[in-house]
Scaffold this motif. Structure first.
Motif, short mmCIF file in Angstrom:
data_model
loop_
_atom_site.label_atom_id
_atom_site.label_comp_id
_atom_site.label_asym_id
_atom_site.label_seq_id
_atom_site.Cartn_x
_atom_site.Cartn_y
_atom_site.Cartn_z
N UNK A 80 0.87 -1.18 0.00
CA UNK A 80 0.00 0.00 0.00
C UNK A 80 0.90 1.23 0.00
N UNK A 81 0.30 2.38 -0.14
CA UNK A 81 1.07 3.62 -0.11
C UNK A 81 1.79 3.76 1.23
N UNK A 82 3.11 3.65 1.19
CA UNK A 82 3.91 3.80 2.39
C UNK A 82 3.89 2.60 3.33
N UNK A 83 3.29 1.49 2.92
CA UNK A 83 3.21 0.30 3.78
C UNK A 83 3.95 -0.85 3.12
N UNK A 84 4.91 -1.44 3.83
CA UNK A 84 5.65 -2.58 3.31
C UNK A 84 5.53 -3.73 4.31
N UNK A 85 5.72 -4.94 3.80
CA UNK A 85 5.71 -6.14 4.64
C UNK A 85 6.91 -6.99 4.29
N UNK A 86 7.37 -7.81 5.21
CA UNK A 86 8.41 -8.78 4.86
C UNK A 86 7.83 -9.79 3.89
N UNK A 87 8.66 -10.33 3.03
CA UNK A 87 8.20 -11.39 2.14
C UNK A 87 7.74 -12.57 2.99
N UNK A 88 6.91 -13.47 2.46
CA UNK A 88 6.41 -14.59 3.28
C UNK A 88 7.51 -15.39 3.97
N UNK A 89 8.64 -15.56 3.29
CA UNK A 89 9.73 -16.33 3.88
C UNK A 89 10.33 -15.61 5.09
N UNK A 90 10.53 -14.28 4.97
CA UNK A 90 11.05 -13.51 6.10
C UNK A 90 10.00 -13.41 7.21
N UNK A 91 8.74 -13.32 6.85
CA UNK A 91 7.66 -13.29 7.84
C UNK A 91 7.71 -14.56 8.71
N UNK A 92 7.91 -15.70 8.08
CA UNK A 92 8.01 -16.97 8.81
C UNK A 92 9.20 -16.93 9.76
N UNK A 93 10.30 -16.37 9.31
CA UNK A 93 11.49 -16.27 10.14
C UNK A 93 11.24 -15.34 11.33
N UNK A 94 10.50 -14.26 11.10
CA UNK A 94 10.19 -13.33 12.19
C UNK A 94 9.25 -13.96 13.21
N UNK A 95 8.32 -14.79 12.75
CA UNK A 95 7.39 -15.43 13.67
C UNK A 95 8.10 -16.34 14.67
N UNK A 96 9.27 -16.83 14.28
CA UNK A 96 10.02 -17.71 15.17
C UNK A 96 10.50 -16.99 16.43
#
Length: 349
Positions: free
Chosen positions: A88-104
């Motif tokens: 979105x405008x000004x909103x970024x997310x980690x890619x799904x692979x990095x998201x999984x790593x962050x959830x750990x």
């Protein structure tokens, strides 16, 4: 204005996203402009009302934040290209692979495995429709997650992620199917029945007579190739569509016609550990392995922990938003029923 979602907040986005975003943001996008302000948080909550509070945000360096309902996660790790996606405008997310790593960083092993299965599944959550699900292309796969981990040798949480990745399944079609695969496929030390030799992602090419009326390949829910056994989840949900019921029945007939033994697991069976024990016993009886997983030490306690997992991931979404979506769904269904029961109106008499 810029904000980078992190971990559980990014996962909530992926749960309801139709498909993975394609707009790649450069790693340098993570700079001091990512520190959230009240205006940016208000914007994010307006655009993404399904996010729970606090909103988890990634910043270059952790600092104390005076804002309510925000949790900052500082990281100076040198992220690779493709690690962040613009949604979105000004909103970024980690890619799904990095998201999984962050959830750990915040999840225990079992919830982490379950979350990985959802990221690799062929569905997303949509409380506004009767089934509560939407079909989509998997956001990632265990292989892609593994390849990404190889590019992050110094990242925190790699040990737990690699352990969880061993048990992440791909292409599950519903939350109960994910849970069924965990109950039957996980080793006894994690509370599963440890069906040795089970395959989750293998595609089976039907015979010519079957492919003519079905498809080029079939994906069994849980397949044991040594004994040609397939265990299928058969939803008895109230809102299962007639089309999906027909597809499930046709799939079973095609598999059985090609010589596979098909065991069907219903929702009520899946909810009962004792009922699933009987399913596992039948499956083990057809394999070459005589050892039985539930003989493991403290197996009952380990399985109790596994069954404490919720099938759904609604806990990652705002409770009020989920309730409002389901209310709209019920209202739409009631309106449709009323229209169907009303006589036709018009000027012709």
């Amino acid at each position: 204005m810029r904000v980078a979602l992190y971990g559980e907040s990014a996962f909530a986005y992926y749960l309801v996203a139709g498909d993975a975003p394609s707009a790649v943001a450069p790693p340098r996008v993570l700079d001091k402009s990512c520190y959230p302000t009240q205006a940016t948080l208000d914007y994010v909550r307006e655009r993404m009302p399904y996010l729970t509070r606090p909103v988890h945000c990634l910043v270059p360096k952790w600092e104390r934040c005076s804002l309510d309902d925000v949790h900052l996660h500082g990281s100076s790790y040198p992220y690779r290209s493709g690690s962040f996606l613009r949604i979105d405008h000004g909103v970024i997310v980690p890619c799904p692979e990095l998201c999984f790593l962050q959830l750990a960083q915040s999840l225990d092993l079992l919830p982490l495995i379950q979350a990985g299965c959802f990221l690799c599944a062929t569905f997303g959550l949509d409380p506004s429709v009767p089934s509560g699900l939407m079909g989509r292309t998997p956001l990632t796969s265990p292989r892609r997650i593994g390849a990404y981990l190889e590019r992050c040798p110094g990242h925190d949480g790699l040990t737990r992620v690699r352990e969880a990745l061993r048990f992440v399944c791909a292409e599950a079609a519903s939350p109960p199917e994910v849970f069924m695969r965990l109950v039957l496929g996980l080793p006894a030390r994690l509370g599963g029945f440890g069906l040795s030799g089970s395959v989750i992602e293998q595609r089976i090419k039907p015979s010519k007579r079957q492919s003519a009326c079905w498809t080029e390949s079939l994906v069994p829910d849980l397949y044991l190739p040594d004994c040609k056994l397939d265990i299928e989840f058969d939803s008895n949900a109230e809102h299962l569509t007639a089309r999906q019921a027909t597809l499930d029945a046709t799939k079973r007939m095609a598999l059985e016609s090609d010589g596979l033994k098909v065991i069907t697991v219903t929702t009520s069976q899946l909810a009962s550990a004792s009922a699933m024990r009987h399913v596992a016993q039948e499956a083990h009886a057809r394999t070459r392995h005589a050892d039985y997983a539930c003989a493991a030490r403290n197996f009952a306690l380990r399985q109790k922990r596994l069954y404490q997992l919720r099938w759904s991931m609604d806990d990652y979404l705002d409770e009020g938003w989920v309730a409002a979506q389901r209310s709209c769904c019920r209202s739409s269904a009631l309106h449709a029923e009323c229209l169907a029961g009303c006589p036709a109106t018009g000027s012709d008499r």
